[in-house]
Write a protein that holds these residues in place. Structure first.
Motif, PDB file in Angstrom:
ATOM      1  N   SER A 176       1.010  -1.181   0.092  1.00 44.72           N
ATOM      2  CA  SER A 176      -0.253   0.096  -0.140  1.00 44.72           C
ATOM      3  C   SER A 176       1.073   1.181   0.107  1.00 44.72           C
ATOM      4  CB  SER A 176      -1.106  -0.048   1.080  1.00 44.72           C
ATOM      5  OG  SER A 176      -0.250   0.513   2.280  1.00 44.72           O
ATOM      6  N   THR A 177       0.345   2.317  -0.525  1.00 44.52           N
ATOM      7  CA  THR A 177       1.155   3.517  -0.882  1.00 44.52           C
ATOM      8  C   THR A 177       0.330   4.688  -0.491  1.00 44.52           C
ATOM      9  OG1 THR A 177       1.724   2.170  -2.777  1.00 44.52           O
ATOM     10  CG2 THR A 177       2.714   4.418  -2.656  1.00 44.52           C
ATOM     11  N   GLU A 178       0.978   5.595   0.399  1.00 43.56           N
ATOM     12  CA  GLU A 178       0.369   6.968   0.611  1.00 43.56           C
ATOM     13  C   GLU A 178       0.546   7.709  -0.856  1.00 43.56           C
ATOM     14  OE1 GLU A 178       0.658   9.221   3.768  1.00 43.56           O
ATOM     15  OE2 GLU A 178       1.126   7.396   5.203  1.00 43.56           O
ATOM     16  N   VAL A 179      -0.518   8.440  -1.101  1.00 43.96           N
ATOM     17  CA  VAL A 179      -0.701   9.172  -2.170  1.00 43.96           C
ATOM     18  C   VAL A 179      -0.422  10.463  -2.418  1.00 43.96           C
ATOM     19  CG1 VAL A 179      -2.182   9.256  -4.590  1.00 43.96           C
ATOM     20  CG2 VAL A 179      -2.823   7.587  -2.895  1.00 43.96           C
ATOM     21  N   ASP A 180       0.433  11.093  -3.307  1.00 51.46           N
ATOM     22  CA  ASP A 180       1.029  12.312  -3.301  1.00 51.46           C
ATOM     23  C   ASP A 180       1.236  12.696  -4.736  1.00 51.46           C
ATOM     24  OD1 ASP A 180       2.411  14.781  -2.773  1.00 51.46           O
ATOM     25  OD2 ASP A 180       4.064  13.845  -2.478  1.00 51.46           O
TER      26      ASP A 180
ATOM     27  N   GLY B 216      -7.170   7.204   6.493  1.00 49.98           N
ATOM     28  CA  GLY B 216      -6.333   6.017   6.719  1.00 49.98           C
ATOM     29  C   GLY B 216      -6.392   4.556   6.317  1.00 49.98           C
TER      30      GLY B 216
ATOM     31  N   LEU C 202      -7.539   1.389   3.503  1.00 51.47           N
ATOM     32  CA  LEU C 202      -6.867   1.025   2.406  1.00 51.47           C
ATOM     33  C   LEU C 202      -7.932   1.014   1.245  1.00 51.47           C
ATOM     34  CD1 LEU C 202      -4.588  -1.748   3.693  1.00 51.47           C
ATOM     35  CD2 LEU C 202      -4.164   0.653   3.420  1.00 51.47           C
TER      36      LEU C 202
ATOM     37  N   GLU D  88      -5.719  10.688  -2.233  1.00 54.21           N
ATOM     38  CA  GLU D  88      -4.885  11.826  -1.471  1.00 54.21           C
ATOM     39  C   GLU D  88      -5.756  12.551  -0.709  1.00 54.21           C
ATOM     40  OE1 GLU D  88      -2.042  13.629  -4.132  1.00 54.21           O
ATOM     41  OE2 GLU D  88      -1.622  15.286  -2.672  1.00 54.21           O
TER      42      GLU D  88
ATOM     43  N   LYS E 229      -7.100  11.234   2.380  1.00 50.10           N
ATOM     44  CA  LYS E 229      -6.340  10.438   3.056  1.00 50.10           C
ATOM     45  C   LYS E 229      -6.338   9.082   3.311  1.00 50.10           C
ATOM     46  CE  LYS E 229      -5.014  14.696   5.757  1.00 50.10           C
ATOM     47  NZ  LYS E 229      -5.984  15.733   4.959  1.00 50.10           N
TER      48      LYS E 229
ATOM     49  N   LYS F 222      -5.065   5.340   1.725  1.00 47.46           N
ATOM     50  CA  LYS F 222      -3.864   4.456   1.002  1.00 47.46           C
ATOM     51  C   LYS F 222      -4.356   3.660  -0.162  1.00 47.46           C
ATOM     52  CE  LYS F 222      -1.217   4.759   5.124  1.00 47.46           C
ATOM     53  NZ  LYS F 222      -1.293   4.063   6.527  1.00 47.46           N
TER      54      LYS F 222
ATOM     55  N   ALA G 250       0.042   5.768  -8.023  1.00 49.65           N
ATOM     56  CA  ALA G 250       0.305   6.201  -6.765  1.00 49.65           C
ATOM     57  C   ALA G 250       1.921   6.180  -6.356  1.00 49.65           C
ATOM     58  CB  ALA G 250      -0.465   5.506  -5.487  1.00 49.65           C
ATOM     59  N   SER G 251       2.559   5.120  -6.992  1.00 53.44           N
ATOM     60  CA  SER G 251       4.022   5.093  -6.411  1.00 53.44           C
ATOM     61  C   SER G 251       4.941   5.262  -7.767  1.00 53.44           C
ATOM     62  CB  SER G 251       4.201   3.419  -6.592  1.00 53.44           C
ATOM     63  OG  SER G 251       3.390   2.668  -7.399  1.00 53.44           O
TER      64      SER G 251
END
Lengths: 469, 469
Positions: free
Chosen positions: B86-90, B193, B195, B211, B214, B216, B435-436
């Motif tokens: 899983s990845t936080e998105v930015d 938070g 997924l 994003e 918030k 993932k 996302a990555s």
């Protein structure tokens, strides 16, 4: 504005401010004509207008007199009590059950959030729509989504300029009604759990938005005529980590209160000292009575701290869903949030409103609308004085289309809401305007519909129900 | 659909599936006429159509042949690599800089998210708008905000019925474009938070929404023709507390992949077993090539777990901002969220689209649009084969208006994006779909605009830039 309308507004102002008291004779036609340097027929036209607005009354062979209400008018409610320091919000269910009650078109719509749609220039808007779709180049339907309709941006900026607020067009973001603007503004400056200063009573959508974004309300009491209690606001800002304020500085919903200029300046000085952004919900800005448009709090903003939200839904084009925000230093962030959520309000609706603003006679329409609302307010106030029991109090707002009634202590307005609904009458019960479920003996009534025997009968029914508690 | 169009689609299907190979002769007019029981002129019309779509070519005195691309066509990219769990998105900043590049109208719009506006029946829609505003009762502008335009709801439900999805009208919520629907759906079923399983590569707005909320991303690889890797999806659902899936089951953006029926059924069985709600983004549903419309994954939904989001922005009325969701068991919650944020899409826009759907000839327009897009796809594929260097790969989607190119490993598509922009060409670089921040040597090109010498020159320029790495 025509000369007679201007003169009528001047006389109305004298009545509103009490210079001309109830029952007093207004200047004779001859006297007024001489004093103001206008023709007798202009004076006649003005007095005829004031009579239709319920402010003066003609007495045979004696001239015109400031109208007395049928009974002693109802007194004004007190300022709301000071609330707990902050409150989690959980009012949505209640609001939806009230909104659901408005679906039946046969209900007397005292609970409605909108004025009567027949008060809006819908056929003229339709022509603006047809015209602007004829003129629209195909690529504009796509380009105007990200940028906004350029003509609409120009018209909005021009109107700000006319009301003494100079702003760059880049500050403006066009939104799907003011409610989207308010949502985006709040998201821009808060995180879940943050404290937000709001009015008490407050517009119920404010409470719903706070609830949705998991924000806590710091409720600031509002005086029914003068607006928020600035001392309490100042104390709260000193003691609590408030992240944003959300206020209606003019024609506050539900009270109709407008801060005077000095108070607006003082509120701005406060938020500026604390560097707390202010979301100014100004959707009733165009619905003031009398000659002097209220200035937005935004007009004091030298630092881009105020996000000023407006809309055409209440003054021109309900259902078109076109609003905007002058976003100050937050404008770019607001624009991006919008592109991530709805992209854009309808491009044809933007173009139609822009065309109307340019060619449709917006100011002429607004004068008619304001006069209609002022007349209807007088009718509802008079009707309440006739039918409501002693001990009821009511606001006398200088614009908009809501009255806020304080009922005797023993009245439960949620119960009254149900009883009224059974009689085919909707109303907005006090608790939907409060994070802390206050105002249990208050109701908001909408006078945005032309007064009719049905309205009069509904007021009598309400009066009876109130007596029943 | 006319007989010749139907026949043309049958032949196109044979070409697409390889039954008729490149260079092979298509059935002679006499033969086809006899075999299919249709007139020779019908066959001629069909072949003429297929020729205009770039699928066959006439050779003097020899008949029609399946067209060979100017060079060996480009190969298909592989399925994307399996991403981290899983990845936080930015990714928002990057997306906005790409979107900003589209503002200049002189840029060749290969990076655009929309087809050419001239492909849409905008004048006919304008007539529907004028007509429906003439017919609209004033109270409808207010009533239709909470309920949605009743005729539009009926038209949408009818079309679902026609594609084999039976649903109650109460399940439908009309929104400000599909993007609002997608936002609301995701808010309904997640908390910050959480997924969310998404595709890799994914539509960049998906990433922006994650994003903003918030959330993932759990990235599931997508095969360029067959859609998501169901084994990976199954493993992820087994091991991770995934709260929602967001997939495009047909004509996925950017790959153009469509799951076949078996896979759609299998995905539904999976989410049903795990009781994970699925948000189905189906905005390209109407833009399929060939004779067989893809069925939505929603058609397997017996438990209201699938929220199916559609829109008129890509197939009929860009800029009108009207979409919808068939929200299953979440419909009421979605409706309430909408009432708290934007209230309603533009009522006139809803009415205009409803009128068009009923009287405007939607299916006729769609056939023309699909054929135009199919022809333009052939042109871009042929042009890429002519101008792009060896080692480039490309998808051959069966609908929509995007091609997804894999470029040689050493190409940096963000750099290429800048270089192309300097040459007056926009494109969508791979990393905005991840996302990555993967897909560094991929680009998405839009073939939604009628092919022109300018497009051809832009492809040659791009080819040169790619060779320069």
């Amino acid at each position: 504005m025509k000369r007679y309308e201007k003169f009528a507004d001047e006389i109305a102002e004298l009545i509103r401010t009490g210079v001309l008291a109830a029952g007093e004779k207004v200047p004779s036609v001859r006297h007024a004509s001489r004093t103001y340097g206008i023709s007798a027929s202009t004076v006649f036209q003005a007095y005829y207008l004031l009579e239709s607005r319920g402010l003066i009354i003609a007495r045979a062979r004696s001239g015109y007199f400031v109208r007395e209400l049928a009974q002693q008018p109802l007194a004004e409610p007190d300022i709301s009590a000071t609330a707990a320091t902050s409150t989690e919000v959980d009012v949505s269910e209640l609001v939806f059950s009230v909104l659901g009650s408005l679906k039946n078109p046969d209900t007397v719509p005292f609970g409605s959030a909108f004025p009567c749609p027949s008060l809006f220039p819908l056929p003229r808007l339709a022509r603006s729509m047809a015209q602007s779709l004829r003129d629209m180049a195909p690529n504009e339907v796509i380009a105007d989504m990200t940028e906004g309709n350029p003509n609409l941006l120009r018209q909005i900026a021009l109107r700000y300029g006319g009301s003494g607020v100079a702003l760059q067009r880049e500050q403006l973001v066009i939104t799907t009604g003011a409610l989207e603007a308010l949502n985006l503004c709040l998201q821009c400056v808060t995180q879940p759990g943050d404290l937000v200063a709001i009015e008490s009573p407050a517009f119920y959508a404010t409470l719903q938005v706070l609830e949705r974004l998991k924000l806590k309300a710091v409720e600031i009491p509002v005086h029914p005529r003068e607006g928020i209690d600035i001392d309490i606001l100042s104390q709260r800002l000193d003691k609590l980590p408030i992240k944003a304020c959300w206020f209606m500085s003019s024609l506050q919903n539900p009270l109709g209160a407008s801060m005077n200029e000095a108070k607006k300046a003082a509120v701005y000085a406060l938020i500026q000292r604390h560097q707390v952004p202010l979301i100014e919900d100004d959707v009733y800005a165009e619905l003031y009575f009398g000659a002097n448009p209220p200035k937005p709090l935004k007009s004091y903003d030298r630092n881009g701290l105020v996000m000023h939200c407006g809309s055409y839904s209440k003054c021109l084009a309900p259902g078109y869903r076109v609003g905007w925000v002058a976003g100050g230093r937050f404008a770019e962030q607001i624009r991006r949030l919008k592109l991530m959520t709805t992209i854009s309000p309808s491009v044809p609706a933007q173009a139609a409103i822009a065309d109307y603003l340019q060619h449709g006679g917006f100011d002429r329409h607004l004068r008619k609308l304001r006069h209609a609302l002022e007349t209807q307010q007088a009718s509802m106030l008079a009707s309440a004085a006739r039918h409501f029991p002693p001990g009821c109090r009511v606001t006398r707002p200088t614009g908009g289309y809501f009255l806020w009634f304080e009922l005797p202590k023993q009245v439960d307005s949620l119960q009254l809401f149900q009883q009224a609904l059974n009689e085919g009458i909707s109303l907005a019960p006090g608790p939907i305007f409060s994070a802390s479920r206050g105002f249990g003996n208050f109701i908001r009534l909408n006078y945005g519909h032309p007064w009719s025997p049905q309205c009069e009968a509904a007021m009598a029914t309400l009066g009876g129900l109130i007596r029943g508690f």
